[in-house]
Write an enzyme that holds these catalytic residues in place. Structure first.
Site, PDB file in Angstrom:
ATOM      1  N   HIS A  69       0.861  -1.186   0.000  1.00 23.06           N
ATOM      2  CA  HIS A  69       0.000   0.000   0.000  1.00 23.06           C
ATOM      3  C   HIS A  69       0.898   1.237   0.000  1.00 23.06           C
ATOM      4  CE1 HIS A  69      -3.772  -1.988   1.981  1.00 23.06           C
ATOM      5  NE2 HIS A  69      -3.240  -2.754   1.052  1.00 23.06           N
ATOM      6  N   GLU A 118       0.965   3.866   1.842  1.00 22.22           N
ATOM      7  CA  GLU A 118       1.455   4.237   3.170  1.00 22.22           C
ATOM      8  C   GLU A 118       2.594   3.341   3.623  1.00 22.22           C
ATOM      9  OE1 GLU A 118      -3.164   4.431   3.619  1.00 22.22           O
ATOM     10  OE2 GLU A 118      -1.722   3.414   2.345  1.00 22.22           O
ATOM     11  N   CYS A 147      -6.148   1.776   5.963  1.00 17.37           N
ATOM     12  CA  CYS A 147      -6.754   0.514   6.367  1.00 17.37           C
ATOM     13  C   CYS A 147      -6.166   0.091   7.719  1.00 17.37           C
ATOM     14  CB  CYS A 147      -6.472  -0.548   5.301  1.00 17.37           C
ATOM     15  SG  CYS A 147      -4.746  -1.087   5.262  1.00 17.37           S
ATOM     16  N   CYS A 176      -2.264  -0.363   7.584  1.00 15.45           N
ATOM     17  CA  CYS A 176      -1.520   0.892   7.465  1.00 15.45           C
ATOM     18  C   CYS A 176      -1.667   1.752   8.726  1.00 15.45           C
ATOM     19  CB  CYS A 176      -1.984   1.657   6.235  1.00 15.45           C
ATOM     20  SG  CYS A 176      -1.568   0.807   4.687  1.00 15.45           S
TER      21      CYS A 176
END
Length: 151
Positions: free
Chosen positions: A55, A57, A85, A88
C-alpha cells in the site's frame, strides 16, 4: 492552509495516486514530510509487486525509515489520499507518525474514523494527530473514475 498543513504533502500524494492509476493500481498516494523535508513518497504497488502489503502508506513508511535509519518517524507527517486501512493505521502508530492527514474517508476499509477506529482503542500505543477531509472530493472522484473504468 500553509504548505506545512498539507498543500505540499497532498500535492505529492495526489501525484503518486495518479501515477498509481497509470500503472493500473488503485489510485492511492502517500507522502511523508518532516520539518519541510520530503522523506518519502509512494503510490500503491500491490499488483506490480505481487504484494498485498504494498500500500502507498506502507511503502512510504518503509522508504522514510530506511532513509533516516530508524524504525521511528518522530516528528514526521503523513499525507495520504484515502483513509488508512487497519494494516496501514497500525504501521503509522508503530512508526510514531506525528500527524496523519488524509483526503477521503473509507467507510468500507478504513480504520481511523471508520471500522475499528484503531487510534481510539486502549491497545493503541501511539495515536497521531488526525486531519481528514482535505481535498476529499478530488480523492473520491479519482477513485470512482478508476473503478468506473474497470467495470
Amino acid at each position: 492552509m500553509s504548505k506545512e498543513q498539507g498543500l505540499n504533502g497532498f500535492d505529492i500524494a495526489f501525484e503518486e495516486a495518479r501515477a498509481a492509476a497509470g500503472r493500473g493500481e488503485v489510485p492511492i498516494g502517500a507522502a511523508i514530510l518532516r520539518e519541510g523535508e520530503l522523506l518519502a513518497r509512494a503510490g500503491n504497488r500491490m499488483r506490480e509487486c505481487h504484494d498485498p502489503t504494498a500500500h502507498a502508506e506502507m511503502l512510504a513508511i518503509r522508504e522514510a525509515c530506511a532513509r533516516i535509519g530508524s524504525e521511528r518517524l518522530v516528528g514526521a507527517d503523513l499525507y495520504v489520499t484515502l483513509e488508512p486501512c487497519p494494516m496501514c493505521a497500525t504501521a503509522i502508530s508503530f512508526a510514531r507518525i506525528r500527524r496523519l492527514y488524509y483526503a477521503a474517508g473509507d467507510p468500507k476499509g478504513g480504520a481511523v474514523e471508520n471500522g475499528p477506529r484503531l487510534y481510539a482503542q486502549p491497545s493503541c500505543h501511539h495515536a497521531p494527530e488526525l486531519y481528514s477531509g482535505i481535498r476529499e472530493q478530488e480523492a473520491a472522484e479519482m477513485l470512482r473514475a478508476f473503478f468506473r473504468e474497470r467495470r
